[in-house]
Design a protein around this motif. Structure first.
Motif, PDB file in Angstrom:
ATOM      1  N   PRO A 210       0.815  -1.286   0.147  1.00 34.66           N
ATOM      2  CA  PRO A 210      -0.022   0.150   0.227  1.00 34.66           C
ATOM      3  C   PRO A 210       0.562   1.261   0.029  1.00 34.66           C
ATOM      4  CG  PRO A 210       0.177  -0.728   2.247  1.00 34.66           C
ATOM      5  CD  PRO A 210       0.785  -1.954   1.364  1.00 34.66           C
ATOM      6  N   SER A 211       0.333   2.405  -0.819  1.00 34.66           N
ATOM      7  CA  SER A 211       1.229   3.764  -0.842  1.00 34.66           C
ATOM      8  C   SER A 211       0.285   4.640  -1.068  1.00 34.66           C
ATOM      9  CB  SER A 211       2.235   3.587  -1.918  1.00 34.66           C
ATOM     10  OG  SER A 211       1.704   3.289  -3.031  1.00 34.66           O
ATOM     11  N   TRP A 212       0.653   5.863  -0.802  1.00 37.17           N
ATOM     12  CA  TRP A 212      -0.340   6.871  -1.162  1.00 37.17           C
ATOM     13  C   TRP A 212      -0.511   7.284  -2.447  1.00 37.17           C
ATOM     14  CZ3 TRP A 212       1.085  11.036  -3.849  1.00 37.17           C
ATOM     15  CH2 TRP A 212       2.356  11.337  -4.260  1.00 37.17           C
ATOM     16  N   LYS A 213       0.563   6.755  -3.421  1.00 36.61           N
ATOM     17  CA  LYS A 213       0.249   7.140  -4.844  1.00 36.61           C
ATOM     18  C   LYS A 213      -0.861   6.064  -5.289  1.00 36.61           C
ATOM     19  CE  LYS A 213       4.788   8.364  -6.177  1.00 36.61           C
ATOM     20  NZ  LYS A 213       5.969   7.974  -7.126  1.00 36.61           N
ATOM     21  N   LEU A 214      -0.792   4.667  -4.860  1.00 41.41           N
ATOM     22  CA  LEU A 214      -1.803   3.853  -4.982  1.00 41.41           C
ATOM     23  C   LEU A 214      -3.357   4.239  -4.662  1.00 41.41           C
ATOM     24  CD1 LEU A 214      -2.605   1.081  -6.129  1.00 41.41           C
ATOM     25  CD2 LEU A 214      -2.204   0.087  -4.126  1.00 41.41           C
ATOM     26  N   ALA A 215      -3.258   4.735  -3.419  1.00 43.87           N
ATOM     27  CA  ALA A 215      -4.618   5.320  -2.649  1.00 43.87           C
ATOM     28  C   ALA A 215      -5.163   6.464  -3.594  1.00 43.87           C
ATOM     29  CB  ALA A 215      -4.375   5.640  -1.293  1.00 43.87           C
ATOM     30  N   ALA A 216      -4.228   7.375  -3.811  1.00 45.63           N
ATOM     31  CA  ALA A 216      -4.821   8.463  -4.624  1.00 45.63           C
ATOM     32  C   ALA A 216      -5.338   7.990  -6.197  1.00 45.63           C
ATOM     33  CB  ALA A 216      -3.537   9.665  -4.949  1.00 45.63           C
ATOM     34  N   ALA A 217      -4.432   7.249  -6.643  1.00 50.99           N
ATOM     35  CA  ALA A 217      -4.974   6.874  -8.178  1.00 50.99           C
ATOM     36  C   ALA A 217      -6.206   6.284  -7.977  1.00 50.99           C
ATOM     37  CB  ALA A 217      -3.854   5.965  -8.618  1.00 50.99           C
ATOM     38  N   LEU A 219      -8.612   6.494  -5.584  1.00 49.29           N
ATOM     39  CA  LEU A 219      -9.578   7.400  -5.165  1.00 49.29           C
ATOM     40  C   LEU A 219     -10.139   8.169  -6.426  1.00 49.29           C
ATOM     41  CD1 LEU A 219     -11.406   8.764  -3.122  1.00 49.29           C
ATOM     42  CD2 LEU A 219      -9.459  10.382  -2.679  1.00 49.29           C
ATOM     43  N   MET A 220      -9.226   8.758  -7.369  1.00 48.17           N
ATOM     44  CA  MET A 220      -9.595   9.489  -8.436  1.00 48.17           C
ATOM     45  C   MET A 220     -10.288   8.461  -9.454  1.00 48.17           C
ATOM     46  SD  MET A 220      -6.500  11.977  -9.231  1.00 48.17           S
ATOM     47  CE  MET A 220      -5.184  10.718  -9.530  1.00 48.17           C
ATOM     48  N   LEU A 221      -9.940   7.295  -9.830  1.00 50.88           N
ATOM     49  CA  LEU A 221     -10.643   6.487 -10.577  1.00 50.88           C
ATOM     50  C   LEU A 221     -11.978   5.974  -9.978  1.00 50.88           C
ATOM     51  CD1 LEU A 221      -7.679   4.117 -11.656  1.00 50.88           C
ATOM     52  CD2 LEU A 221      -8.866   5.813 -13.017  1.00 50.88           C
TER      53      LEU A 221
END
Length: 383
Positions: A210-217, A219-221
């Protein structure tokens, strides 16, 4: 400092090595064909600017809002990509033996980022100035300098943010040595050859970190899918959700596809054909892409059941676009960003020419995809 130019040296030698590895015939095709396409595109842009010159000179909204936002966003995108490229070289595994602190490595990356920004800034100044001169805008040089300043602000902000983030030299080694637990990918990545997509993503044993990049992507999708579904349900039409599913599905596929194993000597010397390896690498991203597409497609079908052909057509186009991008990804196997940019440029150019010459232009796009497939297959078999 004697090591400050090391990243630039590495980038220059990588470029030279890549050019020397290509055959002269391929270089000629790229130079002549790419130059001709670039000249044609510039001529098209100049004609379009001439046609809309009167409106562009007097309409203030694009100059006061649209253009500054576009330049700043372009600068942020370029700054993030260039600084990430330089940081990867500065913190490369084969440089860990050098007695350099993380601060010195960031300084190396920063110097390389600044050196790459210089020609980009000049390109922005020249492009904006020439465009203003073509439409007859007063003070084209001043507009060009203003465009470069906006681009530089976005570029510098993104580059400084990335360069100042703390980064440890042994992060990757510590992550690889840590226990991976139960694989999150499960059976999705266990088809033979096993864990190929995990290898491409450098995931230990299929365990997704898990990472913030994966979470942000994610969330946006998710927001995009929900908004598309809501728009279709609110309007009672299948179009918005189908478009959101198609766009989001191809984006998920592009972000999740990595084809570095195609260039691995381990696979090239193994009794495994190129087609099997390519299909195996595509399998997991394709599953993720279709899983994203199902939610908006279901909303489109619920909003307008009689228009069932719209989500079906969207699914078929998603498969076609995913297959085309998979060829681009395999051809540019070590540069997914270049693959994305080339694929988007090819689609945009084909779409633009389709408006003038009809769908026969798609034959040229299909021929390009086949040519890239053939060259990638030859490179896999012959090195």
């Amino acid at each position: 400092m004697r090591h400050d130019g090391l990243v630039l040296i590495l980038l220059r030698r990588e470029l030279v090595a890549g050019l020397r590895a290509m055959r002269r015939r391929d270089l000629a095709w790229i130079g002549l064909g790419g130059g001709a396409l670039l000249a044609y595109a510039i001529a098209d842009i100049v004609l379009a600017l001439h046609a809309a010159a009167a409106r562009l000179r007097h309409d203030q909204l694009p100059w006061s809002l649209d253009l500054p936002l576009a330049l700043a966003a372009l600068g942020v995108f370029a700054g993030n990509a260039v600084s990430a490229l330089c940081l990867q070289r500065a913190f490369a595994s084969f440089l860990k033996a050098l007695p350099l602190t993380p601060g010195e490595r960031r300084r190396m990356a920063g110097r390389a980022t600044l050196a790459i920004f210089a020609p980009l800034g000049v390109l922005v100044v020249v492009s904006a100035g020439v465009a203003c001169a073509v439409i007859g805008k007063p003070l084209p040089v001043a507009w060009g300098l203003g465009a470069a300043i906006l681009f530089a602000l976005g570029f510098g902000t993104a580059a400084l943010w990335r360069l100042r983030r703390p980064r440890l030299l042994l992060d990757e080694a510590a992550g690889e040595a840590a226990p991976v637990g139960r694989p999150w990918l499960g059976r999705l990545d266990r088809a033979r050859p096993r864990w190929l997509s995990s290898w491409a993503w450098k995931l230990p044993g299929g365990h997704l970190r898990p990472s913030w990049k994966l979470a942000a992507a994610s969330l946006m999708l998710a927001v995009a899918a929900i908004l598309g579904a809501w728009a279709s349900l609110a309007s009672g039409t299948a179009g918005p959700a189908a478009v959101a599913g198609l766009a989001g599905g191809i984006l998920v596929f592009m972000l999740s596809l990595r084809c570095q194993p195609v260039g691995s000597p381990v696979l090239r010397t193994a009794p495994i054909g190129f087609t099997r390896v390519w299909l195996r690498l595509v399998q997991l991203p394709l599953q993720l892409s279709l899983a994203f597409f199902l939610l908006p497609a279901g909303a489109a079908l619920a909003a307008e059941p009689s228009a069932w052909a719209v989500p079906v057509a969207g699914g078929l186009w998603l498969l076609v676009l995913n297959g085309a991008y998979a060829v681009f990804g395999a051809y540019f196997l070590n540069a997914p960003f270049v693959a994305m940019l080339s694929f988007a440029s090819a689609l945009a150019y084909a779409g633009y020419e389709t408006l003038e010459y009809g769908r026969t232009v798609l034959i040229g796009l299909a021929a390009l995809v086949f040519f890239l497939w053939h060259r990638t297959r030859q490179r896999y078999r012959n090195g």
